[in-house]
Scaffold this active site. Structure first.
Site, PDB file in Angstrom:
ATOM      1  N   PRO A 259       0.559  -0.758   0.202  1.00 10.16           N
ATOM      2  CG  PRO A 259       0.070  -0.973   1.886  1.00 10.16           C
ATOM      3  CD  PRO A 259       0.902  -1.552   1.117  1.00 10.16           C
TER       4      PRO A 259
ATOM      5  CG  ASP B 239       5.402  -0.400   2.971  1.00 13.04           C
ATOM      6  OD1 ASP B 239       4.116   0.368   3.200  1.00 13.04           O
ATOM      7  OD2 ASP B 239       6.174  -0.843   3.319  1.00 13.04           O
ATOM      8  CG  HIS B 240      -0.323   5.126   4.018  1.00 12.71           C
ATOM      9  ND1 HIS B 240       0.016   5.154   5.434  1.00 12.71           N
ATOM     10  CD2 HIS B 240      -0.881   5.818   3.451  1.00 12.71           C
ATOM     11  CE1 HIS B 240      -0.882   6.618   5.632  1.00 12.71           C
ATOM     12  NE2 HIS B 240      -1.180   6.880   4.232  1.00 12.71           N
ATOM     13  NE  ARG B 241       3.395  -2.540   4.316  1.00 15.50           N
ATOM     14  CZ  ARG B 241       4.187  -3.791   3.586  1.00 15.50           C
ATOM     15  NH1 ARG B 241       4.104  -5.478   3.665  1.00 15.50           N
ATOM     16  NH2 ARG B 241       5.061  -3.552   2.820  1.00 15.50           N
TER      17      ARG B 241
END
Length: 482
Positions: free
Chosen positions: A284, A454-456
């Protein structure tokens, strides 16, 4: 394998690892004791090994390799540590060395062909007496491969329907009329029977194994079903009714190739890039753009350019210095359950080469001075274009920089490489009319950088703060030369 090398080992025969003794024959049990001792001494003296040269794994993503060229020929004497073959991995061409002394007895995989990682590509003999045996083993390997391919082809199903036809069709499991019987009906069939006041005990089910279906209830009630439901045949009846499975229609392409078009298979590098791009779709990501004024950086570049410093080196140095202040942008998440703060700031820079794309890595870019960083970058580019990069020189990046500004591209989005936290896409620096704090207009050079993260592990505020720091370093670039 008993060998200590990951590339060379004893050749397996009949699922056992043995050492070949081609010059000896079995000793008859009638030999006298002294003769047996004499032959045993000879066995200890002439016993030798035939070893396999395996296709090595030259990178963590490599699944197969292509033989570019054999440096040595069959019959050449090899010394430990000597290069034998050049293998094309998914990123570079690398020499493969031998870990043993011996003779290159047979080449199993010729030049231009591919082999999976771990597969034998050549045979190494210790003595000349075993060259013929090694060649025989090589021929048997290639022959067994062909036989396996033939054996794996399914035979035509000409006699397959015979058992189904010869077997008498077993009657469906319809209980006898006499005596009590167990009613098997679908819930909706029971509901219909109650609704239409039909005695479900008197309904004969035509479904699988005598199951009463809604259509059976409607037929008993004299109601024409709105949607006729065909009863499912029993497995035995289905086998008898269909003695041979219908041929599956061939998959047709979505669009036929245009006349005169040419289909070109991926190279090893292109296949690796394709796999990485597909893998990146599972991460994501989000994107943030930021305008950066480059007037001061352009002035510095004109000063250091004669000393061999490139704009890419300046941008890589600025990104590395900003990452030190924002380590979360330099972090990576690989398993989706945790993330790692990387102790080193390794800037991977995308480079287009003939037939693909590769990202040489400037390791510890924050700790190198600008001139040493530029020299290192020049060496990496030369090795990349010659396909001579070592694995640690292209797979150890923690942050990637992609610069298309040199081609006049205003802005673009970059795809996040798997295993990294962010990638920066740098556009061209162009004159832009801006207004100052007093309301006066002036012209300044500005470039737009877009970062995919990376949105994590990286959130919007983290990325915005990183870009602000990067912009301050670029707009006041004196610290780049310290």
């Amino acid at each position: 394998m008993a060998s200590s090398s990951p590339f060379l080992s004893k050749i397996p025969i009949s699922n056992k690892t043995i050492s070949f003794t081609s010059s000896l024959s079995p000793l008859p049990s009638t030999f006298p004791f002294k003769s047996v001792r004499h032959h045993r001494r000879n066995a200890l003296r002439v016993q030798s090994k035939i070893r396999e040269i395996f296709m090595p794994a030259l990178s963590s993503t490599m699944t197969e390799g292509k033989i570019v060229s054999w440096i040595k020929s069959e019959g050449d004497v090899l010394s430990k540590g000597e290069s034998v073959v050049v293998v094309e991995s998914d990123k570079a061409d690398m020499d493969v060395e031998t870990f043993y002394d011996g003779i290159l007895a047979a080449i199993v995989v010729p030049e231009g062909e591919t082999a999976p990682v771990g597969a034998p590509i050549g045979l190494l003999a210790e003595t000349e007496d075993e060259i013929a045996e090694a060649k025989a083993k090589a021929n048997s390997k290639t022959g067994s491969t062909g036989s396996e391919a033939v054996a794996s082809t399914p035979p035509p199903a000409t006699s397959a329907p015979a058992p189904a036809i010869s077997q008498p069709a077993a009657a469906p499991a319809i209980p006898a009329v006499e005596g009590p019987r167990k009613i098997v009906a679908t819930p909706y069939a029971k509901k219909l029977a109650k609704q239409h006041k039909v005695d479900i005990n008197k309904v004969v089910g035509k479904g699988p194994f005598g199951r009463i279906t809604p259509a059976d209830v409607e037929a008993a009630a004299g109601i024409t079903p709105s949607k006729p439901v065909a009863p499912k045949p029993t497995p035995v009846a289905a086998a008898a009714a269909a003695p041979s499975p219908p041929a599956k229609p061939a998959a047709t392409p979505s669009a036929p190739p245009l006349p005169g078009s040419t289909v070109v298979p991926f190279t090893t590098m292109q296949a690796a890039v394709s796999k990485n791009m597909v893998d990146s779709l599972s991460v994501p990501t989000f994107r943030v753009g930021y305008p950066v004024t480059t007037d001061a950086l352009d002035v510095l570049y004109e000063k250091v350019k004669p000393k061999g410093v490139t704009m890419t080196a300046l941008l890589a140095k600025a990104a590395a210095m900003a990452l030190v202040q924002h380590p979360v942008v330099n972090a990576s998440c690989k398993d989706g359950k945790s993330f790692t703060y990387n102790s080193n700031v390794n800037i991977a820079v995308a480079v287009a080469i003939n037939g693909g794309l590769i990202t040489p890595v400037l390791q510890n870019a924050d700790k190198l001075d600008l001139y040493l960083l530029s020299q290192k970058w020049k060496e990496l580019v030369e090795k990349a274009r010659a396909k001579q990069l070592q694995p640690h020189e292209y797979n150890s990046g923690t942050f990637t920089l992609s610069n298309l500004g040199m081609f006049g591209v205003d802005r673009f989005d970059a795809i996040l490489p798997p295993g990294q936290g962010a990638i920066m896409a740098v556009g061209a620096s162009k004159p832009t009319v801006v207004a100052d704090a007093d309301g006066f207009f002036c012209v300044k050079s500005k470039m737009l950088v877009n970062v995919t993260a990376d949105h994590r592990t990286v959130y919007g505020a983290d990325l915005a703060a990183f870009l602000q720091t990067f912009a301050k370093i670029v707009e006041n670039p004196e610290s780049l030369t310290l």
